[in-house]
Design an enzyme around this catalytic site. Sequence first.
Site, PDB file in Angstrom:
ATOM      1  N   LYS A 181      30.717  37.916  39.368  1.00 22.56           N
ATOM      2  CA  LYS A 181      31.752  39.262  39.158  1.00 22.56           C
ATOM      3  C   LYS A 181      32.112  39.548  40.311  1.00 22.56           C
ATOM      4  O   LYS A 181      33.294  40.618  40.361  1.00 22.56           O
ATOM      5  CB  LYS A 181      30.504  40.553  39.624  1.00 22.56           C
ATOM      6  N   ASP A 182      32.066  38.727  40.978  1.00 26.19           N
ATOM      7  CA  ASP A 182      32.887  38.534  42.721  1.00 26.19           C
ATOM      8  C   ASP A 182      34.029  38.263  42.332  1.00 26.19           C
ATOM      9  O   ASP A 182      34.888  38.678  42.533  1.00 26.19           O
ATOM     10  CB  ASP A 182      32.371  37.383  43.405  1.00 26.19           C
TER      11      ASP A 182
END
Length: 470
Positions: free
Chosen positions: A111-112
């Site tokens: 997700k980063d």
Amino acid sequence: MRFVSTRGGSSLGFIDSFLEGLAPDGGLYVPQQIPVIDKEKLDGWRTLSFQELAFEVLRLFVDGEIVDHDLEELIHTSFSTFTDDEVVPIKMVRENLAILELFHGPTYAFKDIALQFIGNLYAYIAKRKQEVIHILAATSGDTGAAAIYGVKGKPAISIAVLYPSGMVSRVQELQMTTVLDDNVLTLAVDGNFDDCQRIVKQLFSDEALKKPLSLRAVNSINFVRIIVQMVYYIYAYGKMRADGYNGPISFSVPTGNFGNIFSAYLAKRMGLPIASLLLATNSNDILTRFIDTGIYEPKDFAMTYSPAMDIQVASNFERYLYYLFDENVNQVKTIMEQFAATGRITVGDVLLSEVQKDFLSYSIDDENCVRTMKTYNEEYGYVLDPHTACGIAAFEKARTKETKPALWLCLSTAHPAKFSQAMAAAGTVPPMPESISSLMNEKQKVETIPCDAQAVALRLTRFFEVDHSQ
Ligand SMILES: *Cc1c(COP(=O)(O)O)cnc(C)c1O
């Protein structure tokens, strides 16, 4: 470039559709026309760094709304916090199997990659428009942490995150609740992830709330996430070609909300020659059942070792339906209304065979997940996180049916240290990054809230009314 709602209601440019998140008619934004990457262009991109490639891909969608210099700077800032120079390194694990490691960002999950960029993009737009931006997100654990790290401490933007109380891992919870910045609010909801997601969707479609609070999204209903995630598929493909591999390339993707794999699907539609796209689920297998039978219908929610995939209603699925129905917005609208009324979507045989051309799919239960973690640790010395293990176990099933052997790239979506329960079950000890172990000693700010949209709305109003920009 214009972005249109999957239900036909509106069309906006890049920045406006980014800010809008969910379209007013309840649909999701998709590009009016998918840009085409031809073979020549793909070949030319082989030697680019991840950041350079991200610039080229994003540029196609941004379409001049952000000047090149600013876009480049946004990209460089966003990936400067990653610990690996390559951003998304590829590790050969065994013959015909490479792992694309997507967990080298500040919160150790894939997700980063999109959310560090999105945090910076919101800050950039807030400054440019002289506006304050309020972000609201539901998380099964990783989105919340990544979004919080992308926003904390930045001027003119603040974020509220809802997560299912007691259903995220200890590390995920600590990553969210140890951030004490004033512009971050984390709420533990007494419900599961689908409840959190439903509340967020409800608040976004409540114009009486969305407008005055100017709520913005970071969930994968936001199309920019899909675009940024496309970059690593194109990057990994180029790397393999640059290394001299000329055969077919397939991807296995551990899937929850259909966001990550939708990025792959879109990259394929843009021209990336992906041989097979394998969608791995855990025992929350709504997507696997759909691909097998053409029936999309939520069943009982199960808690598994891979909590980020414990999802029954996949919010990006509507985007896929839009393409499956040949961009016929009326058909999408009708079927989504039917789904809201009956809780079920069915497609006929002709469409089902299209679906089965687009995706292979397997559902992996906890027992198989843990066994795969054990085996890969013992035989290949590679410690898998439980989500990645679902993708690998699905790959093991898919390869036995392969007629023409491909090189498989399995996406590793999280660092194993985030999921100690599954690690203990598999009897493996992951390397523990210092920035994770140090979380255990930090001060926490935990706030619980009932599973009720009204209660959440009240709390958000109180939080967002305060100016956190100082
Ligand atoms: C979010 C997440 C997934 C699922 O990704 P989707 O885009 O929701 O399909 C898989 N693994 C991990 C570790 C995640 O955080």
